[in-house]
Design a protein around this motif. Sequence first.
Motif, mmCIF file in Angstrom:
data_model
loop_
_atom_site.group_PDB
_atom_site.id
_atom_site.type_symbol
_atom_site.label_atom_id
_atom_site.label_comp_id
_atom_site.label_asym_id
_atom_site.label_seq_id
_atom_site.Cartn_x
_atom_site.Cartn_y
_atom_site.Cartn_z
ATOM 1 N N PHE A 20 0.830 -1.207 0.000
ATOM 2 C CA PHE A 20 0.000 0.000 0.000
ATOM 3 C C PHE A 20 0.866 1.259 0.000
ATOM 4 C CE2 PHE A 20 -2.437 -3.213 2.539
ATOM 5 C CZ PHE A 20 -3.397 -3.482 1.575
ATOM 6 N N HIS A 21 1.916 1.246 0.786
ATOM 7 C CA HIS A 21 2.815 2.400 0.844
ATOM 8 C C HIS A 21 3.602 2.555 -0.452
ATOM 9 C CE1 HIS A 21 1.967 1.799 5.141
ATOM 10 N NE2 HIS A 21 2.277 3.079 5.299
ATOM 11 N N ALA A 22 3.974 1.425 -1.066
ATOM 12 C CA ALA A 22 4.701 1.488 -2.331
ATOM 13 C C ALA A 22 3.844 2.148 -3.407
ATOM 14 C CB ALA A 22 5.118 0.080 -2.767
ATOM 15 N N VAL A 23 2.566 1.810 -3.442
ATOM 16 C CA VAL A 23 1.653 2.429 -4.407
ATOM 17 C C VAL A 23 1.487 3.916 -4.106
ATOM 18 C CG1 VAL A 23 -0.774 2.510 -5.140
ATOM 19 C CG2 VAL A 23 0.446 0.324 -5.057
ATOM 20 N N GLU A 24 1.418 4.260 -2.841
ATOM 21 C CA GLU A 24 1.303 5.681 -2.475
ATOM 22 C C GLU A 24 2.525 6.468 -2.930
ATOM 23 O OE1 GLU A 24 -0.444 9.117 -0.967
ATOM 24 O OE2 GLU A 24 -1.302 7.123 -1.332
ATOM 25 N N GLU A 25 3.708 5.893 -2.749
ATOM 26 C CA GLU A 25 4.928 6.555 -3.215
ATOM 27 C C GLU A 25 4.950 6.677 -4.735
ATOM 28 O OE1 GLU A 25 7.637 8.049 -1.481
ATOM 29 O OE2 GLU A 25 5.974 7.946 -0.065
ATOM 30 N N ILE A 38 -6.707 8.674 -12.950
ATOM 31 C CA ILE A 38 -8.046 8.365 -13.435
ATOM 32 C C ILE A 38 -8.596 7.206 -12.613
ATOM 33 C CG2 ILE A 38 -7.729 9.256 -15.773
ATOM 34 C CD1 ILE A 38 -6.965 6.483 -16.705
ATOM 35 N N SER A 39 -9.889 6.954 -12.726
ATOM 36 C CA SER A 39 -10.528 5.921 -11.927
ATOM 37 C C SER A 39 -11.144 4.855 -12.807
ATOM 38 C CB SER A 39 -11.619 6.536 -11.040
ATOM 39 O OG SER A 39 -12.381 5.519 -10.405
ATOM 40 N N GLU A 40 -11.007 3.610 -12.402
ATOM 41 C CA GLU A 40 -11.635 2.516 -13.133
ATOM 42 C C GLU A 40 -13.156 2.561 -13.009
ATOM 43 O OE1 GLU A 40 -9.205 -1.382 -13.632
ATOM 44 O OE2 GLU A 40 -9.156 -0.898 -11.491
ATOM 45 N N PHE A 54 -3.814 4.758 -12.775
ATOM 46 C CA PHE A 54 -4.919 4.386 -11.894
ATOM 47 C C PHE A 54 -4.429 3.328 -10.912
ATOM 48 C CE2 PHE A 54 -5.299 1.348 -15.415
ATOM 49 C CZ PHE A 54 -5.534 0.144 -14.766
ATOM 50 N N THR A 55 -5.151 3.184 -9.816
ATOM 51 C CA THR A 55 -4.813 2.169 -8.819
ATOM 52 C C THR A 55 -5.997 1.222 -8.645
ATOM 53 O OG1 THR A 55 -5.649 3.424 -6.912
ATOM 54 C CG2 THR A 55 -3.364 3.827 -7.586
ATOM 55 N N ARG A 56 -5.698 0.022 -8.210
ATOM 56 C CA ARG A 56 -6.740 -0.940 -7.846
ATOM 57 C C ARG A 56 -6.415 -1.471 -6.467
ATOM 58 N NH1 ARG A 56 -8.999 -5.807 -11.687
ATOM 59 N NH2 ARG A 56 -9.598 -3.995 -12.954
ATOM 60 N N ALA A 63 0.415 2.775 -14.777
ATOM 61 C CA ALA A 63 0.664 4.110 -15.322
ATOM 62 C C ALA A 63 1.003 3.981 -16.805
ATOM 63 C CB ALA A 63 1.803 4.794 -14.571
ATOM 64 N N PHE A 64 0.569 4.954 -17.603
ATOM 65 C CA PHE A 64 0.852 4.868 -19.036
ATOM 66 C C PHE A 64 0.929 6.254 -19.660
ATOM 67 C CE2 PHE A 64 -3.689 4.370 -18.295
ATOM 68 C CZ PHE A 64 -4.290 5.219 -19.209
ATOM 69 N N ALA A 65 1.758 6.345 -20.697
ATOM 70 C CA ALA A 65 1.934 7.572 -21.461
ATOM 71 C C ALA A 65 1.623 7.255 -22.922
ATOM 72 C CB ALA A 65 3.364 8.092 -21.321
ATOM 73 N N ILE A 66 0.707 8.004 -23.507
ATOM 74 C CA ILE A 66 0.230 7.728 -24.861
ATOM 75 C C ILE A 66 1.021 8.575 -25.856
ATOM 76 C CG2 ILE A 66 -1.783 7.721 -26.379
ATOM 77 C CD1 ILE A 66 -3.526 7.691 -23.826
#
Length: 480
Positions: A20-25, A38-40, A54-56, A63-66
Amino acid sequence: MESSVAADLVHFLNASPTAFHAVEEAKKKLSSAGYKQISEREDWDLEAGKKYFFTRNHSTIVAFAIGEKYVAGNGFYIVGAHTDSPCLKVKPVSKVSKGGFLEVGVQTYGSGLWHTWFDRDLSIAGRIIIREQKDGSESYAHRLVSIEEPIMRIPTLAIHLDRGVNDGFKVNTQSHLAPVLATSVKAKLNKPVAENVSVESEVPTDGKKMKETKNSQKHHSLLLQLIAAQSSCEPDDIRDFELQACDTQPSIIAGAMKEFIFSGRLDNLCMSFCSLKALIESTSSASSLQDETGVRMVALFDHEEVGSNSAQGAGSPVMLDALSRITSSFSSETKLLPKAIQRSFLVSADMAHALHPNYMDKHEENHQPKMHGGLVIKHNASQRYATNAVTSFIFREIATKHGIPVQDFVVRNDMPCGSTIGPILASGVGIRTVDVGAPQLSMHSIREMCAVDDVKHSYEHFKAFYEEFSHLDAKITVDI
């Protein structure tokens, strides 16, 4: 650059005691780099040349860059890793009292080297679900918690009481792994404030009496009080939690030549960090995505250590959902997604086994990954790794072009082989995959080690992959 990448990794590790902390960082790093969350749960309104994440469950993040020249049906260039590590997770009913001690009941998560958890200064971290009241209305929030000071310990038995321990230290994970939180003697000095409550009372660290809480039948009041104090809430406001024991010794650059990183959770936060940094740096300038025709992506999954079979694991539809939603944001043609998948490429990044100088016979003679030798390409004929000749060539060719070292690993024929998210995603999504990882020692120990050089090599290799893949892939002919 070498020391700064390693120093950044150490900071990331120290801020990430749990998934959880890794995702927050990761969220903080992405947001500061211009990535939009963005949200699923909502519709996606995406634009070419923009960056998103986005997170789940707040334990998996994508994460993505278009690319500015992206059109629906073009490929995705992905590095996948995982956020979880073997640990001891607090049980739903953790209150254990025996022999005059207050202990915390834990369950094993993943295949840890559990003997390494003994005689370590431990604490608690994770997430809690709390009740909040504002303007007369009640709501429930997820909040991260990390108690930094050591509050628990799992003591070993003295050699005088187990003379054969050096012939083989066998851990009973049910009986021997309960961390000691306090002694009941201290608890008995203070009586419970609440009357007619037949539960054991405990004393907070400041010596003040504390009220028994609704949860004190399931968890020691002392533990709940410590968690609540760190979270700026009342113990009764804690409605549920996912917590784990964690080592309080910080991650550090060490060794006589300052060539190593000593830390917990290198498997697999090292690969998570390197891939995340590579994505951010490969998309940082105004012109980064100018000529890009594909989508650069990082996917960091939870629950790899226990098989990936969860709503937020690599075995879930999260990857396919992301590819589908991005593609459909630019076209309603359903036939474009299979085309996009066949044009895509996944680097499954999970730490590898470095040659151990004291156990040389554990490695196959021609496949002995060394520290400082760069990322290890993992091969397995039985598909425990998803690498094949095409995918290994692509990854190796990128390294050659940039002067980055790379190595190979095959497990001995007479030893079982571990696995990764690579085969899960390769078979579940149908995407070309190469399995790689930085070499390390003490894998699945509470305290692992890797080389500073390999952190730099990993970051540079992943960054080159993002920047080079589309050009190289256009030159390769296989299924034509």
